[in-house]
Motif scaffolding. Sequence first.
Motif, PDB file in Angstrom:
ATOM      1  N   ALA A 135       0.831  -1.211   0.000  1.00 29.87           N
ATOM      2  CA  ALA A 135       0.000   0.000   0.000  1.00 29.87           C
ATOM      3  C   ALA A 135       0.864   1.259   0.000  1.00 29.87           C
ATOM      4  CB  ALA A 135      -0.933  -0.014   1.204  1.00 29.87           C
ATOM      5  N   LEU A 136       1.988   1.208   0.731  1.00 29.53           N
ATOM      6  CA  LEU A 136       2.888   2.356   0.751  1.00 29.53           C
ATOM      7  C   LEU A 136       3.489   2.628  -0.625  1.00 29.53           C
ATOM      8  CD1 LEU A 136       4.839   2.063   4.127  1.00 29.53           C
ATOM      9  CD2 LEU A 136       3.748   4.123   3.237  1.00 29.53           C
ATOM     10  N   LEU A 137       3.839   1.570  -1.334  1.00 27.13           N
ATOM     11  CA  LEU A 137       4.415   1.742  -2.668  1.00 27.13           C
ATOM     12  C   LEU A 137       3.388   2.250  -3.671  1.00 27.13           C
ATOM     13  CD1 LEU A 137       6.639  -1.477  -2.844  1.00 27.13           C
ATOM     14  CD2 LEU A 137       7.394   0.880  -2.468  1.00 27.13           C
ATOM     15  N   LEU A 138       2.105   1.971  -3.432  1.00 27.55           N
ATOM     16  CA  LEU A 138       1.046   2.371  -4.366  1.00 27.55           C
ATOM     17  C   LEU A 138       0.481   3.757  -4.070  1.00 27.55           C
ATOM     18  CD1 LEU A 138      -0.978  -0.965  -4.722  1.00 27.55           C
ATOM     19  CD2 LEU A 138       0.681  -0.005  -6.331  1.00 27.55           C
ATOM     20  N   ILE A 139       0.512   4.165  -2.810  1.00 23.03           N
ATOM     21  CA  ILE A 139      -0.137   5.426  -2.444  1.00 23.03           C
ATOM     22  C   ILE A 139       0.666   6.618  -2.955  1.00 23.03           C
ATOM     23  CG2 ILE A 139       0.997   5.647  -0.178  1.00 23.03           C
ATOM     24  CD1 ILE A 139      -1.653   6.707   0.929  1.00 23.03           C
ATOM     25  N   PRO A 140       0.020   7.629  -3.515  1.00 24.19           N
ATOM     26  CA  PRO A 140       0.741   8.837  -3.959  1.00 24.19           C
ATOM     27  C   PRO A 140       1.316   9.582  -2.751  1.00 24.19           C
ATOM     28  CG  PRO A 140      -1.455   8.708  -4.938  1.00 24.19           C
ATOM     29  CD  PRO A 140      -1.408   7.681  -3.854  1.00 24.19           C
ATOM     30  N   TYR A 141       2.473  10.157  -2.933  1.00 28.71           N
ATOM     31  CA  TYR A 141       3.076  10.985  -1.881  1.00 28.71           C
ATOM     32  C   TYR A 141       3.269  12.376  -2.461  1.00 28.71           C
ATOM     33  CZ  TYR A 141       6.125  12.516   1.904  1.00 28.71           C
ATOM     34  OH  TYR A 141       6.661  13.203   2.971  1.00 28.71           O
ATOM     35  N   ARG A 142       2.421  13.323  -2.042  1.00 31.74           N
ATOM     36  CA  ARG A 142       2.276  14.592  -2.752  1.00 31.74           C
ATOM     37  C   ARG A 142       3.535  15.455  -2.729  1.00 31.74           C
ATOM     38  NH1 ARG A 142      -1.734  18.003   1.288  1.00 31.74           N
ATOM     39  NH2 ARG A 142      -0.398  17.928   3.153  1.00 31.74           N
ATOM     40  N   ASN A 143       4.400  15.305  -1.708  1.00 30.46           N
ATOM     41  CA  ASN A 143       5.590  16.152  -1.620  1.00 30.46           C
ATOM     42  C   ASN A 143       6.612  15.858  -2.721  1.00 30.46           C
ATOM     43  OD1 ASN A 143       4.450  17.290   0.551  1.00 30.46           O
ATOM     44  ND2 ASN A 143       5.770  16.347   2.087  1.00 30.46           N
ATOM     45  N   ILE A 144       6.552  14.633  -3.292  1.00 31.72           N
ATOM     46  CA  ILE A 144       7.517  14.298  -4.344  1.00 31.72           C
ATOM     47  C   ILE A 144       6.799  13.715  -5.560  1.00 31.72           C
ATOM     48  CG2 ILE A 144       9.495  13.938  -2.822  1.00 31.72           C
ATOM     49  CD1 ILE A 144       8.903  10.979  -2.857  1.00 31.72           C
ATOM     50  N   ILE A 145       5.534  14.055  -5.712  1.00 30.67           N
ATOM     51  CA  ILE A 145       4.728  13.458  -6.782  1.00 30.67           C
ATOM     52  C   ILE A 145       5.219  13.876  -8.165  1.00 30.67           C
ATOM     53  CG2 ILE A 145       3.017  15.329  -6.906  1.00 30.67           C
ATOM     54  CD1 ILE A 145       2.249  11.555  -7.028  1.00 30.67           C
ATOM     55  N   ASN A 146       5.857  15.044  -8.235  1.00 33.92           N
ATOM     56  CA  ASN A 146       6.302  15.539  -9.548  1.00 33.92           C
ATOM     57  C   ASN A 146       7.739  15.125  -9.888  1.00 33.92           C
ATOM     58  OD1 ASN A 146       3.831  16.896 -10.007  1.00 33.92           O
ATOM     59  ND2 ASN A 146       4.520  18.595  -8.700  1.00 33.92           N
ATOM     60  N   ASN A 147       8.345  14.321  -9.037  1.00 34.73           N
ATOM     61  CA  ASN A 147       9.737  13.938  -9.259  1.00 34.73           C
ATOM     62  C   ASN A 147       9.888  12.719 -10.163  1.00 34.73           C
ATOM     63  OD1 ASN A 147      10.376  16.016  -7.626  1.00 34.73           O
ATOM     64  ND2 ASN A 147      11.138  14.788  -5.912  1.00 34.73           N
ATOM     65  N   TRP A 150      10.331   6.706 -10.734  1.00 31.68           N
ATOM     66  CA  TRP A 150      11.465   6.023 -10.121  1.00 31.68           C
ATOM     67  C   TRP A 150      12.012   6.776  -8.918  1.00 31.68           C
ATOM     68  CZ3 TRP A 150      12.019   1.220 -10.821  1.00 31.68           C
ATOM     69  CH2 TRP A 150      11.628   0.617 -12.039  1.00 31.68           C
ATOM     70  N   GLN A 151      11.955   8.101  -8.957  1.00 33.83           N
ATOM     71  CA  GLN A 151      12.406   8.859  -7.793  1.00 33.83           C
ATOM     72  C   GLN A 151      11.505   8.607  -6.585  1.00 33.83           C
ATOM     73  OE1 GLN A 151      12.144  10.008 -10.810  1.00 33.83           O
ATOM     74  NE2 GLN A 151      14.139  10.891 -11.384  1.00 33.83           N
ATOM     75  N   VAL A 152      10.207   8.584  -6.845  1.00 37.00           N
ATOM     76  CA  VAL A 152       9.255   8.313  -5.766  1.00 37.00           C
ATOM     77  C   VAL A 152       9.436   6.898  -5.240  1.00 37.00           C
ATOM     78  CG1 VAL A 152       6.819   8.098  -5.179  1.00 37.00           C
ATOM     79  CG2 VAL A 152       7.592   9.983  -6.647  1.00 37.00           C
ATOM     80  N   PHE A 153       9.575   5.939  -6.175  1.00 34.86           N
ATOM     81  CA  PHE A 153       9.738   4.526  -5.790  1.00 34.86           C
ATOM     82  C   PHE A 153      11.018   4.339  -4.968  1.00 34.86           C
ATOM     83  CE2 PHE A 153      11.147   0.154  -6.593  1.00 34.86           C
ATOM     84  CZ  PHE A 153      10.008  -0.546  -6.222  1.00 34.86           C
ATOM     85  N   THR A 158      13.743   3.286   0.136  1.00 39.48           N
ATOM     86  CA  THR A 158      14.728   3.727   1.138  1.00 39.48           C
ATOM     87  C   THR A 158      14.071   3.924   2.499  1.00 39.48           C
ATOM     88  OG1 THR A 158      15.994   4.856  -0.587  1.00 39.48           O
ATOM     89  CG2 THR A 158      16.448   5.491   1.690  1.00 39.48           C
ATOM     90  N   LEU A 159      12.859   4.520   2.494  1.00 39.93           N
ATOM     91  CA  LEU A 159      12.123   4.751   3.736  1.00 39.93           C
ATOM     92  C   LEU A 159      11.752   3.433   4.406  1.00 39.93           C
ATOM     93  CD1 LEU A 159      11.051   7.161   5.374  1.00 39.93           C
ATOM     94  CD2 LEU A 159       8.879   6.907   4.163  1.00 39.93           C
ATOM     95  N   LEU A 160      11.278   2.459   3.619  1.00 43.41           N
ATOM     96  CA  LEU A 160      10.912   1.156   4.160  1.00 43.41           C
ATOM     97  C   LEU A 160      12.135   0.426   4.721  1.00 43.41           C
ATOM     98  CD1 LEU A 160       8.386  -0.141   1.454  1.00 43.41           C
ATOM     99  CD2 LEU A 160       7.854   0.552   3.788  1.00 43.41           C
ATOM    100  N   ALA A 161      13.243   0.443   3.955  1.00 39.45           N
ATOM    101  CA  ALA A 161      14.463  -0.244   4.399  1.00 39.45           C
ATOM    102  C   ALA A 161      15.017   0.390   5.672  1.00 39.45           C
ATOM    103  CB  ALA A 161      15.508  -0.200   3.290  1.00 39.45           C
TER     104      ALA A 161
END
Length: 521
Positions: A135-147, A150-153, A158-161
């Motif tokens: 769910a974390l990988l699928l949910i949009p994250y608005r602070n970096i949505i325009n990056n 692959w940058q978001v992924f 990195t956050l999960l690890a």
Amino acid sequence: MKLIPKIGFKILIVETVCLLYILLFVYAAVSKLLDFENFQVQLGQSPILSPFAEWMAIFIPFLEFGISLLLMFRALKFWGLLFSFVLMFLFSFYIYIMLYYSSYIPCSCGGILEKMTWKQHLVFNIIFTVLAAVALLLIPYRNIINNGFWQVFKFKITLLASSLLLGGLALILMFHFSDNVIHYKNKFIRRFAQHTAQQIYQIDLKYNSYYFAGSDNGNLYLGNSTSSLKVSVLDTLTKEIAQYNITLERIKMPFSIPVIRVGSGCFFVFEGTVPYIFSGSTANWHADLKLNSGPYFSNAVPIDSTSLAVRYSIAESNESVIGTVDLKDTLKSKINRSLLEKQFDGIIDTDGSLLYNRSINKIIYVYYYRNEYLLINNQLNLDVKGNTIDTISRAQIELVQNKKSGRTTFSKPPLRVNRLSASYGNLLFVNSSLPGQYESEDLWKIAAIVDVYDFTDKSYRSSFPIYNINRKKMRSMYVYGNHLYALIDQKLVCYKLRSHVTQNHPKINKTSKDISADIRD
């Protein structure tokens, strides 16, 4: 137009996972709070969480409520899922440590989850951990949505690890901290390992006047206070009991209630109030007088066929001291006045159990009224001074002197810390009189609690109950090999000690009977 179904499908997965977590956390938190006392007890029995049980019992359910709230709001869903992932990973890692690195596995869940086995619970938690990660990988994250994708992924991975690494490290540190607290700095929290001692048989002795006299060559010896020169011998393999009458050298002695002690193929008969000691062989149960003079002694245990460890009462200094008696040459008998530490009385405050452990060739003294035991070598030098987990370091005794008789006695019943003691191999077994934190009052009503200590590092290992019979508690216990024998009412009860308790027993002094009995049980 083709992108809309994909976005909708992602949102559906995210929303479903959020809903599942809300249901899970709210249900689990409510269950914990409704049965809060039991939940706190379960945390108190945990090898990892017991030092933190008091505040974590409150923190965990409210943390689950807090994460559920985050998952309800669109702007906070990302962080709600991240915290859900971390918490579920910690729960999973906790169970993994419990299953594979600890013998203590209490349940700390509630409701339906309590019905699961620990392995089922681990699988359940892993599934939810994976769901949160997806769910974390699928949910949009608005602070970096325009990056870019692959940058978001990459950011999310990195956050999960990082969360896995930091969470796992925190749990490992808690485990080691807790292990240190429980073993060496314990604030009186017991660990009740599952299936530590299993009752395997009972023998009806018909009378409640028996006591343990010793063990040797696969046999357990019982004395009888009402038939003081009769000894009963239990074959620990066949479970058959034979009885023998002791004959003494015909010497006029003011007998009262002699005590029998057996070990190393010989036996001793003594009383203490009169300084006599008879000794003989278990082959014929005839004893000759070996000692008929010397100071009064209040306890004695055999070291070998010709010597005993004794506790003397010295009238001149009004104190108890530990010594040894050599029946071959009394000039070699010794006393060490410095072993027992006087706190205020010298007799009552130093009272305790005197044992001899033939596995490690040490004298053991366990104080009754303080949380301390001594390990003493045969030259009467102190090798180890250890503590039981009870917090009473100074004897809580109030004495009063009778003006008429001049005798000193208790003004009120003393607080007895260590009630009964036994030892075998590198372990000390103590029946404590005091309940610790997070312990059920109901258990103390129906059982005697035995704490296990390891001489090798002066650590506390675990505890287990010995259950009452006919509402009577255990009055004496004896450990031989990997079996604990208890006298309860008129019964002799045998418990098999599990391997996680006896794993460091020195494999010495084991007869073929012992080995056969271990295999059979």
